[in-house]
Design a protein around this motif. Structure first.
Motif, PDB file in Angstrom:
ATOM      1  N   GLU A 173       5.470  10.781  -5.277  1.00 42.19           N
ATOM      2  CA  GLU A 173       4.830  12.061  -5.630  1.00 42.19           C
ATOM      3  C   GLU A 173       4.401  12.863  -4.405  1.00 42.19           C
ATOM      4  OE1 GLU A 173       1.571  10.566  -8.036  1.00 42.19           O
ATOM      5  OE2 GLU A 173       0.365  10.121  -6.261  1.00 42.19           O
ATOM      6  N   GLU A 174       5.023  12.615  -3.262  1.00 39.51           N
ATOM      7  CA  GLU A 174       4.601  13.298  -2.039  1.00 39.51           C
ATOM      8  C   GLU A 174       4.775  14.806  -2.149  1.00 39.51           C
ATOM      9  OE1 GLU A 174       4.708  15.076   1.928  1.00 39.51           O
ATOM     10  OE2 GLU A 174       6.360  15.010   0.482  1.00 39.51           O
ATOM     11  N   GLU A 175       5.882  15.239  -2.742  1.00 43.75           N
ATOM     12  CA  GLU A 175       6.135  16.681  -2.844  1.00 43.75           C
ATOM     13  C   GLU A 175       5.197  17.357  -3.847  1.00 43.75           C
ATOM     14  OE1 GLU A 175       7.707  17.903  -0.633  1.00 43.75           O
ATOM     15  OE2 GLU A 175       9.537  16.827  -0.102  1.00 43.75           O
ATOM     16  N   ALA A 176       4.508  16.585  -4.646  1.00 45.48           N
ATOM     17  CA  ALA A 176       3.526  17.128  -5.582  1.00 45.48           C
ATOM     18  C   ALA A 176       2.106  16.995  -5.044  1.00 45.48           C
ATOM     19  CB  ALA A 176       3.646  16.429  -6.934  1.00 45.48           C
ATOM     20  N   GLY A 177       1.961  16.674  -3.750  1.00 41.65           N
ATOM     21  CA  GLY A 177       0.642  16.589  -3.145  1.00 41.65           C
ATOM     22  C   GLY A 177       0.025  15.211  -3.118  1.00 41.65           C
ATOM     23  N   SER A 178       0.786  14.172  -3.462  1.00 40.34           N
ATOM     24  CA  SER A 178       0.284  12.784  -3.428  1.00 40.34           C
ATOM     25  C   SER A 178      -1.049  12.618  -4.144  1.00 40.34           C
ATOM     26  CB  SER A 178       0.154  12.308  -1.971  1.00 40.34           C
ATOM     27  OG  SER A 178       1.372  12.405  -1.278  1.00 40.34           O
ATOM     28  N   PRO A 179      -1.170  13.039  -5.407  1.00 47.44           N
ATOM     29  CA  PRO A 179      -2.481  13.039  -6.063  1.00 47.44           C
ATOM     30  C   PRO A 179      -3.094  11.662  -6.283  1.00 47.44           C
ATOM     31  CG  PRO A 179      -0.745  13.602  -7.627  1.00 47.44           C
ATOM     32  CD  PRO A 179      -0.124  13.633  -6.267  1.00 47.44           C
ATOM     33  N   SER A 180      -2.278  10.609  -6.351  1.00 52.74           N
ATOM     34  CA  SER A 180      -2.854   9.278  -6.554  1.00 52.74           C
ATOM     35  C   SER A 180      -2.833   8.439  -5.280  1.00 52.74           C
ATOM     36  CB  SER A 180      -2.099   8.532  -7.671  1.00 52.74           C
ATOM     37  OG  SER A 180      -0.791   8.174  -7.257  1.00 52.74           O
ATOM     38  N   PHE A 181      -2.492   9.056  -4.145  1.00 47.79           N
ATOM     39  CA  PHE A 181      -2.228   8.301  -2.920  1.00 47.79           C
ATOM     40  C   PHE A 181      -3.445   7.492  -2.460  1.00 47.79           C
ATOM     41  CE2 PHE A 181      -1.601   7.649   1.624  1.00 47.79           C
ATOM     42  CZ  PHE A 181      -0.266   7.315   1.690  1.00 47.79           C
ATOM     43  N   ARG A 182      -4.590   8.160  -2.340  1.00 43.50           N
ATOM     44  CA  ARG A 182      -5.775   7.455  -1.830  1.00 43.50           C
ATOM     45  C   ARG A 182      -6.173   6.317  -2.764  1.00 43.50           C
ATOM     46  NH1 ARG A 182      -9.369   8.301   2.486  1.00 43.50           N
ATOM     47  NH2 ARG A 182     -10.852   6.576   2.439  1.00 43.50           N
ATOM     48  N   ASN A 183      -6.144   6.568  -4.062  1.00 45.25           N
ATOM     49  CA  ASN A 183      -6.462   5.497  -5.019  1.00 45.25           C
ATOM     50  C   ASN A 183      -5.463   4.355  -4.907  1.00 45.25           C
ATOM     51  OD1 ASN A 183      -8.604   7.017  -5.936  1.00 45.25           O
ATOM     52  ND2 ASN A 183      -7.521   7.832  -7.707  1.00 45.25           N
ATOM     53  N   PHE A 184      -4.197   4.702  -4.649  1.00 44.27           N
ATOM     54  CA  PHE A 184      -3.150   3.677  -4.520  1.00 44.27           C
ATOM     55  C   PHE A 184      -3.426   2.806  -3.295  1.00 44.27           C
ATOM     56  CE2 PHE A 184       0.883   1.740  -3.732  1.00 44.27           C
ATOM     57  CZ  PHE A 184       1.514   1.659  -4.968  1.00 44.27           C
ATOM     58  N   LEU A 185      -3.744   3.444  -2.169  1.00 42.80           N
ATOM     59  CA  LEU A 185      -4.030   2.674  -0.954  1.00 42.80           C
ATOM     60  C   LEU A 185      -5.186   1.713  -1.167  1.00 42.80           C
ATOM     61  CD1 LEU A 185      -3.820   5.226   2.010  1.00 42.80           C
ATOM     62  CD2 LEU A 185      -2.026   3.749   1.110  1.00 42.80           C
ATOM     63  N   GLU A 186      -6.247   2.193  -1.804  1.00 40.32           N
ATOM     64  CA  GLU A 186      -7.429   1.356  -1.983  1.00 40.32           C
ATOM     65  C   GLU A 186      -7.186   0.234  -2.984  1.00 40.32           C
ATOM     66  OE1 GLU A 186     -10.395   4.243  -2.916  1.00 40.32           O
ATOM     67  OE2 GLU A 186     -10.706   4.801  -0.815  1.00 40.32           O
ATOM     68  N   ALA A 187      -6.380   0.505  -4.018  1.00 42.88           N
ATOM     69  CA  ALA A 187      -6.091  -0.523  -5.017  1.00 42.88           C
ATOM     70  C   ALA A 187      -5.174  -1.612  -4.467  1.00 42.88           C
ATOM     71  CB  ALA A 187      -5.467   0.115  -6.249  1.00 42.88           C
ATOM     72  N   HIS A 188      -4.310  -1.261  -3.531  1.00 41.57           N
ATOM     73  CA  HIS A 188      -3.313  -2.214  -3.023  1.00 41.57           C
ATOM     74  C   HIS A 188      -3.448  -2.398  -1.513  1.00 41.57           C
ATOM     75  CE1 HIS A 188      -1.448  -2.145  -6.971  1.00 41.57           C
ATOM     76  NE2 HIS A 188      -1.458  -0.831  -6.919  1.00 41.57           N
ATOM     77  N   GLN A 189      -4.674  -2.333  -1.038  1.00 39.29           N
ATOM     78  CA  GLN A 189      -4.910  -2.420   0.398  1.00 39.29           C
ATOM     79  C   GLN A 189      -4.397  -3.730   0.974  1.00 39.29           C
ATOM     80  OE1 GLN A 189      -8.930  -1.497   1.375  1.00 39.29           O
ATOM     81  NE2 GLN A 189      -8.698  -1.833   3.568  1.00 39.29           N
ATOM     82  N   ASP A 190      -4.532  -4.800   0.245  1.00 44.54           N
ATOM     83  CA  ASP A 190      -4.077  -6.099   0.751  1.00 44.54           C
ATOM     84  C   ASP A 190      -2.564  -6.149   0.890  1.00 44.54           C
ATOM     85  OD1 ASP A 190      -3.875  -5.910  -2.035  1.00 44.54           O
ATOM     86  OD2 ASP A 190      -3.969  -8.075  -2.314  1.00 44.54           O
ATOM     87  N   LYS A 191      -1.861  -5.484  -0.009  1.00 45.19           N
ATOM     88  CA  LYS A 191      -0.391  -5.504   0.052  1.00 45.19           C
ATOM     89  C   LYS A 191       0.155  -4.576   1.132  1.00 45.19           C
ATOM     90  CE  LYS A 191       0.173  -6.540  -4.870  1.00 45.19           C
ATOM     91  NZ  LYS A 191       0.700  -6.070  -6.180  1.00 45.19           N
ATOM     92  N   LEU A 192      -0.597  -3.529   1.480  1.00 44.73           N
ATOM     93  CA  LEU A 192      -0.102  -2.502   2.391  1.00 44.73           C
ATOM     94  C   LEU A 192      -0.643  -2.644   3.813  1.00 44.73           C
ATOM     95  CD1 LEU A 192      -0.450   0.572  -0.007  1.00 44.73           C
ATOM     96  CD2 LEU A 192       1.617  -0.755   0.477  1.00 44.73           C
TER      97      LEU A 192
END
Length: 469
Positions: A173-192
């Motif tokens: 969803e980068e071209e749409a402004g990455s609206p869930s990006f920060r939540n995604f990073l925090e939810a999967h911080q261990d994997k990333l």
């Protein structure tokens, strides 16, 4: 640097010649895989079919599995509004003891096609014309995905006991402004979590000259509505005493720039910091500027692109010419996108912009200002060890010394990566060039630079495995 002055084929524990030959022998297969990705119209905007995003994520996940990733997942997280975000592919190959981990980022969603009549080739059909591959997403950013896929495959084929941990993070969803990006990073911080993060979503200096991105402008956007009437009326019966909303919107828009074309919003950061400059004739050719058009702003072209604000009206709601009538239009709504110099707080930029808008005299017409997007600028740590290794790899692949260049575009989520993973070194690379026309009609990828980008990333991974960070 000429090819005659290149270092020996084996350097930093990497057999450069063998690796380049391996990628050359597999290049047609890589292009076929990229062609298959381009064929999927994976647009993350609400007005387009979301099923194509699912199809795209599945195709990318299959490529990740084929690249030697033992763990591949398609994951989602909600946006701040509660709506579910687009599918992202996360694939992991764990590091051997004592080895670092590298996170490789790209995005599988693309921009809408725009007016298909403006394209010279089918929008979602990768078409080779000379040394370029045309199609939506061919450069931005499905080529970035294929750089990551092909580089890892080459390293695993050629480097015995390759131990660097590698994680793929392919956003949807980068071209749409990455609206869930920060939540995604925090939810999967261990994997990333990673020691180095490589973002393949930028540009090179020119065809044949690679670059590492040293800075990116921030950005913000707002929607503005101007209203002068409660309802539409006959233009002959009421025109004269009443100015319609498009005329008033045009008056407002005309205040956004000075006579020299520089942004006229008070309080915005503007710098003169670039060490290099573009040749104006080449810039005109790459941008498609008309011969009669005078470039806007002052100072070096590079500073105008990298270190000063820019403002564009990117959309307007009002009747089209084909559907026009002799009517005074009561309301006009338009969207403004601003690019912000490094050092600019996006929230303060929006405050300054709103203050400017609300202080323009529109004869008492109602004006509504709605902030819709904001993202921070990026400044690279040029002293980071990964930066030196990446510069070496780019020089080996292209045969010329790479440029450290700013970029006028924005990748706001890099600030989120820095916040969530403060110890990670971040590199911003890419496969685009000034004529790639990302986001516009006839987007294309230079095939020679694409091959070199794969070589460079494979060399970088192999060097990190050999020497660490």
């Amino acid at each position: 640097m000429s090819s005659n002055s290149m270092p020996e084929a084996s350097a930093h524990g990497v057999d450069v010649a063998s690796l380049k030959n391996h990628i050359q022998s597999n290049f047609e297969q890589i292009l076929e895989e990229l062609t298959s990705l381009v064929a999927i119209p994976s647009i993350a905007w609400e007005s387009f079919d979301p099923a194509n995003l699912e199809k795209s994520a599945e195709a990318v996940a299959a490529l990740a599995k084929g690249a030697g990733m033992p763990s591949v997942e398609i994951l989602r997280e909600p946006t701040d509004s509660g709506a579910m975000g687009a599918p992202a592919v996360v694939a992991r190959r764990p590091a051997a003891p004592g080895k670092p981990t590298v996170l490789l980022y790209a995005h599988h969603d693309v921009q809408p096609p725009g007016d298909e009549a403006d394209w010279n080739t089918p929008v979602f059909e990768a078409t080779r014309v000379g040394d370029r591959l045309f199609g939506r997403g061919a450069a931005d950013d499905k080529a970035g995905i294929m750089v990551h896929i092909a580089a890892l495959r080459a390293v695993l084929d050629l480097v015995a006991d390759f131990g660097v941990g590698v994680t793929y993070f392919f956003e949807g969803e980068e071209e749409a402004g990455s609206p869930s990006f920060r939540n995604f990073l925090e939810a999967h911080q261990d994997k990333l979590a990673a020691d180095v993060i490589i973002v393949a979503d930028s540009s090179n200096w020119a065809v044949g000259t690679p670059a590492l991105t040293s800075s990116l402008r921030g950005m913000c956007a707002a929607e503005i509505t101007v209203r002068s009437l409660r309802h539409a009326v006959h233009s002959g019966m009421f025109g004269g005493p009443i100015l319609d909303a498009p005329i008033l919107a045009a008056k407002l828009i005309s205040t956004f720039h000075n006579e020299d074309g520089a942004v006229a919003i008070a309080g915005l950061v503007s710098n003169d910091a670039a060490d290099v400059d573009f040749d104006e004739a080449e810039f005109r050719r790459d941008s498609g500027a008309l011969d009669s058009y005078s470039l806007a702003g002052t100072g070096k072209i590079t500073d105008r692109l990298w270190n000063k604000p820019a403002l564009s009206v990117i959309g307007m709601d009002m009747p089209s010419v084909d559907h026009s009538s002799n009517t005074l239009i009561p309301q006009a709504r338009f969207k403004v996108s601003m690019r912000l110099a490094p050092g600019q707080d996006p929230a303060k930029a929006l405050e300054a912009f709103e203050e400017h808008v609300m202080n323009v005299d529109l004869r008492g017409a109602e004006v509504e200002f709605k902030a819709v997007e904001a993202g921070n600028a990026y400044l690279a740590d040029l002293a980071a060890s990964a930066n030196g290794a990446a510069s070496w790899a780019l020089e080996q692949a292209w045969g010329v010394v790479p440029v450290h260049m700013g970029l006028g575009g924005s990748i706001p989520f890099i600030a989120d990566l820095s916040d969530v993973f403060p110890e990670a070194q971040i590199l911003v690379t890419g496969v685009e060039d000034p004529d790639s026309r990302a986001h516009s009609a006839n987007e294309s990828l230079h095939l020679g630079d694409f091959q070199h980008a794969i070589e460079a990333e494979a060399l970088l991974l192999a060097r990190i495995d050999s020497e660490g960070l």
